[in-house]
Design an enzyme around this catalytic site. Structure first.
Site, short mmCIF file in Angstrom:
data_model
loop_
_atom_site.label_atom_id
_atom_site.label_comp_id
_atom_site.label_asym_id
_atom_site.label_seq_id
_atom_site.Cartn_x
_atom_site.Cartn_y
_atom_site.Cartn_z
N TYR A 142 0.84 -1.20 0.00
CA TYR A 142 0.00 0.00 0.00
C TYR A 142 0.87 1.24 0.00
O TYR A 142 1.82 1.34 0.79
CB TYR A 142 -0.93 0.01 1.22
N ASP A 234 9.11 2.45 0.93
CA ASP A 234 8.01 3.22 1.50
C ASP A 234 7.99 2.93 3.00
O ASP A 234 7.47 1.90 3.44
CB ASP A 234 6.69 2.84 0.83
N LYS A 263 3.30 9.55 8.71
CA LYS A 263 2.90 9.09 10.05
C LYS A 263 3.76 9.65 11.19
O LYS A 263 3.65 10.83 11.49
CB LYS A 263 2.79 7.56 10.05
C1 LIG Z 1 -0.32 5.11 5.55
C2 LIG Z 1 0.53 4.74 4.41
C3 LIG Z 1 0.57 5.49 3.22
C4 LIG Z 1 -0.37 6.63 2.96
O1 LIG Z 1 -0.18 7.68 3.83
P1 LIG Z 1 -1.34 8.79 3.98
O2 LIG Z 1 -0.76 9.79 4.92
O3 LIG Z 1 -2.53 8.06 4.53
O4 LIG Z 1 -1.60 9.33 2.63
C5 LIG Z 1 1.48 5.15 2.25
N1 LIG Z 1 2.32 4.12 2.41
C6 LIG Z 1 2.31 3.36 3.53
C7 LIG Z 1 3.28 2.24 3.66
C8 LIG Z 1 1.41 3.65 4.55
O5 LIG Z 1 1.39 2.87 5.64
#
Ligand SMILES: *Cc1c(COP(=O)(O)O)cnc(C)c1O
Length: 445
Positions: A142, A234, A263
């Site tokens: 994701y 990521d 985050k």
């Molecule tokens: C939460 C998340 C995202 C997206 O971040 P948002 O601030 O919700 O747009 C992208 N990559 C990973 C791995 C995530 O856990």
């Protein structure tokens, strides 16, 4: 448990917010409880019910809901000085310096406002830097709500995973199974010269928590080097959580070309960031020609919250505490499963955890992975523990979401809404929280 007020609020919300929420994962069945406030490791809902919280904002809240004094005062002083300016401030430089000092692959960083924005910009940068269009992603990975990664299928048949994305976007994306070196090797053999980047979470954190098998990240690094593609980690969810301040790349000893953050690095406020070597990051405008810009980027309140958070973590036993408690929780869950549901699997590392309702796990228990699946080939569960996104999707996801989540909620434990999203232990959790949580699991499983 009374939920009258939450029900009323949801009724109102359904008239003005699609599905009654602002992020789809929040719409739990039959209706979500609305949160009134946080208290340490707990949340209190609109009807006064109290829950031990393992959602932790879906990842950003390292300390739980009571911020350390230093974080609170950093937030307050920057908010009261005037929230933002559209001109640079010292606090952005300080947070950038902190990240560059602690994260092995980062020399320079661009701050944005969400993880999604970070991965969008990282993909654009990788395409511009390499002059290539294709990106490789992991099935079940994701990277936020963006066109290039909301793609499913296999390397030969990628397709958008949501309505509203043209097939032509998906045509540039190659989804491969995580932890499968042969699959990605053959993709590189066929398309290596067209691949701008491999974009992966170091641990699948939004798909049940799947850790890498030995050597997988090294294979990605090697293939990217051989073909001139960029490796993008990521770390939006793992950053400043897994591996502490050096992030998952430090824990695994693999150096990506680019890293996306989000985050925790915003200390509870909206944030994202793209970090890496200066010679790549400097391709962003205004030093380079890859357009990247944002009204709220580097927001002083966010930067202050992020910096105070990371500084506090650097000076206290935050990671030891949360990783120790999570270890205790994962061990306790492993013991419970042996008795009640030996086919299920405990996953997670550092302060991340989840119980996956795998269907046919080995029933014999080894001590190799006693506190969360470590992908240890010597563990008797190695063949059945999830290696890919598909393995998690094949678990009893309906039972998890429709029965188990409610059972836990009714026992005062707030888990993430489905089988796929990670759960988190925070600095505010205590041994008593872990014990009461294990009791709830024992009853609900
Ligand atoms: C939460 C998340 C995202 C997206 O971040 P948002 O601030 O919700 O747009 C992208 N990559 C990973 C791995 C995530 O856990």
């Amino acid at each position: 448990m009374n939920h009258e007020r939450s029900r009323e609020l949801y009724d109102r919300a359904l008239s003005v917010l699609p599905g009654g929420v602002n992020s789809s994962v929040r719409a739990t069945q039959p209706y979500p409880f609305f949160i009134e406030r946080g208290d340490g490791a707990h949340v209190i809902d609109a009807d006064g019910n109290r829950y031990v919280d393992y959602v932790m904002g879906y990842g950003p809240l390292l300390f739980g809901h009571d911020l350390p004094e230093s974080v609170q005062s950093a937030i307050q002083s920057h908010a009261s000085a005037g929230p933002m300016y559209g001109a640079p401030t010292e606090i952005e430089v300080e947070l950038a310096e902190f990240v560059a000092r602690h994260v092995p692959s980062v020399e320079m960083i661009r701050f944005v406002n969400s993880g999604t924005e970070a991965t969008v910009s990282a993909v654009r940068l990788a395409r511009a830097y390499t002059g290539r269009d294709k990106i490789v992603v992991m099935q079940g990975g994701y990277h936020g709500a963006q066109e290039s990664t909301l793609v499913e299928g296999d390397p030969h048949n990628p397709s958008p995973s949501t309505a509203g994305i043209p097939q032509s976007f998906a045509d540039h994306t190659i989804p491969v199974p995580f932890n499968d070196p042969e699959a990605i090797r053959s993709v590189f053999e066929a398309h290596g010269e067209e691949i701008a980047a491999v974009l992966t979470e170091p641990i699948l954190g939004n798909n049940g928590i799947v850790c890498p098998v030995e050597g997988y990240h090294e294979t990605l690094r090697e293939l990217c080097d051989d073909y001139g593609s960029l490796l993008i980690f990521d770390e939006v969810i793992t950053g400043f959580r897994v591996g502490g301040l050096q992030c998952a790349q430090g824990k695994f000893g693999v150096t990506p070309d680019l890293t996306t953050f989000g985050k925790i690095v915003g200390g509870g406020f909206p944030v994202g960031a793209i970090g890496g070597k200066s010679n790549i990051i400097e391709h962003f405008t205004p030093s380079g020609d890859v357009f990247q810009s944002g009204t709220f980027s580097g927001h002083p309140v966010t930067m202050a919250a992020g910096l105070a958070t990371l500084e506090y973590a650097a000076e206290h036993d935050v990671y030891d505490h949360i990783n120790g408690l999570a270890d205790q929780l994962r061990s306790g869950l492993t013991d419970l499963l042996e008795e009640r549901a030996p086919q299920y699997t405990v996953v997670g590392t550092d302060s991340m955890f989840k119980v996956i309702f795998t269907r046919d796990g080995a029933t014999e228990r080894g001590d190799a992975c006693g506190a969360g699946c470590r992908q240890d080939p010597n563990c008797p569960n190695f063949d059945s523990c999830p290696k890919t996104g598909a393995d998690v999707a094949n678990a009893e996801t309906d039972r998890w979401e429709r029965l188990f989540w409610q059972e836990m909620k009714d026992r005062g434990v707030f888990l993430t809404a489905n089988q796929f999203e990670s759960q988190f232990v925070s600095y505010a959790h205590s041994e008593e929280d872990i014990e009461s949580t294990l009791e709830a699991y024992a009853e609900a499983l």
